[in-house]
Structure formats: C-alpha cells, structure tokens
Design a protein around this motif. Structure first.
Motif, PDB file in Angstrom:
ATOM      1  N   GLN A  84     -71.789-105.381  -7.319  1.00 34.51           N
ATOM      2  CA  GLN A  84     -70.925-104.931  -8.415  1.00 34.51           C
ATOM      3  C   GLN A  84     -70.415-103.519  -8.143  1.00 34.51           C
ATOM      4  N   SER A  85     -71.287-102.674  -7.619  1.00 33.78           N
ATOM      5  CA  SER A  85     -70.912-101.305  -7.286  1.00 33.78           C
ATOM      6  C   SER A  85     -69.843-101.303  -6.197  1.00 33.78           C
ATOM      7  N   LEU A  86     -69.997-102.163  -5.208  1.00 34.46           N
ATOM      8  CA  LEU A  86     -69.005-102.294  -4.142  1.00 34.46           C
ATOM      9  C   LEU A  86     -67.659-102.743  -4.707  1.00 34.46           C
ATOM     10  N   SER A  87     -67.681-103.714  -5.600  1.00 35.33           N
ATOM     11  CA  SER A  87     -66.433-104.199  -6.207  1.00 35.33           C
ATOM     12  C   SER A  87     -65.734-103.092  -6.981  1.00 35.33           C
ATOM     13  N   ARG A  88     -66.513-102.297  -7.744  1.00 36.25           N
ATOM     14  CA  ARG A  88     -65.924-101.174  -8.489  1.00 36.25           C
ATOM     15  C   ARG A  88     -65.321-100.147  -7.537  1.00 36.25           C
ATOM     16  N   THR A  89     -66.042 -99.849  -6.463  1.00 35.82           N
ATOM     17  CA  THR A  89     -65.565 -98.860  -5.493  1.00 35.82           C
ATOM     18  C   THR A  89     -64.285 -99.343  -4.818  1.00 35.82           C
ATOM     19  N   GLN A  90     -64.241-100.626  -4.475  1.00 33.47           N
ATOM     20  CA  GLN A  90     -63.033-101.176  -3.862  1.00 33.47           C
ATOM     21  C   GLN A  90     -61.853-101.125  -4.826  1.00 33.47           C
ATOM     22  N   ALA A  91     -62.090-101.416  -6.099  1.00 38.51           N
ATOM     23  CA  ALA A  91     -61.025-101.350  -7.097  1.00 38.51           C
ATOM     24  C   ALA A  91     -60.529 -99.914  -7.255  1.00 38.51           C
ATOM     25  N   GLN A  92     -61.450 -98.963  -7.248  1.00 38.49           N
ATOM     26  CA  GLN A  92     -61.067 -97.553  -7.336  1.00 38.49           C
ATOM     27  C   GLN A  92     -60.250 -97.136  -6.120  1.00 38.49           C
TER      28      GLN A  92
END
Length: 120
Positions: A84-92
C-alpha cells in the motif's frame, strides 16, 4: 542465545546500532546478564532485525520503523502495508511528474528567451 557480537554479525547490524535500538526499545536483547551486563539475543530476534534492516533500507526512519513493526507485526500484514505504501508513493510520483513536466517546459522557454535576449 547469541552474545551481542555474534548477533551483530548474523543480523548485519553494528553493535553500536544494536545498543541504540535497545535504548529506543526497537530491538531489546532477550536477556542481559545482571553480573556482566552482556547482552544476549535470541535466534527468533534475527527476523525482527532483518525487518528493521529492510525498513531502514526502504528509507523509513527509526520512529516510523518502530511504529510499523508494532502495528504490522506479522509478515502478511507488513507485506500488505508495504505494498500500500508503494502504491501511494507511485501515485505521488505520477502526480509530481504531471506537475513538473509542464513547469519544465515553461522554464525551458524562459531560458530560451533569455539566451536570445527576449527576441524571438
């Protein structure tokens, strides 16, 4: 049980950092000999040490690492959190890129205009 030096080698974490982690409550020795003060770690703590190393390598600070390990103690929940953290970072990163690319064009045009003396 492993003495701190042995554990340090196995966990690939310096003795100095193990002592620091102990002070912070991040990774406390399994046993401290009351007479000698020697710190002893259990084999099961190698897993925690590995998770600490992995989280630190991913850029998490010590306070974040402590919080993450407290909240997501088992491997599956930790894995879900990291995904989930990776997905948020990629979206950012995508959002930053979407804002930066047009900005770079504006800067490029301004630089081109500066080089040509505004003629152009």
């Amino acid at each position: 049980m492993f003495r701190i030096g042995e554990f340090s080698r196995l966990a690939m974490i310096s003795i100095r950092m193990l002592r620091h982690y102990d002070k912070l409550g991040l990774l406390r020795p399994g046993y401290i000999d009351p007479d000698s003060g020697y710190r002893y770690y259990e084999a099961a703590q190698l897993c925690t040490a590995g998770r600490i190393r992995a989280l630190r390598a991913l850029g998490f600070g010590l306070a974040e690492t402590s919080e993450i390990l407290t909240r997501y103690g088992d491997a599956d929940s930790l894995r879900r959190y990291l995904m989930q953290s990776l997905s948020r970072t990629q979206a950012q990163a995508r959002a930053l890129e979407a804002r930066a690319v047009p900005g770079l064009h504006v800067v490029g045009e301004a630089l081109d205009g500066h080089r040509t003396g505004g003629k152009g």
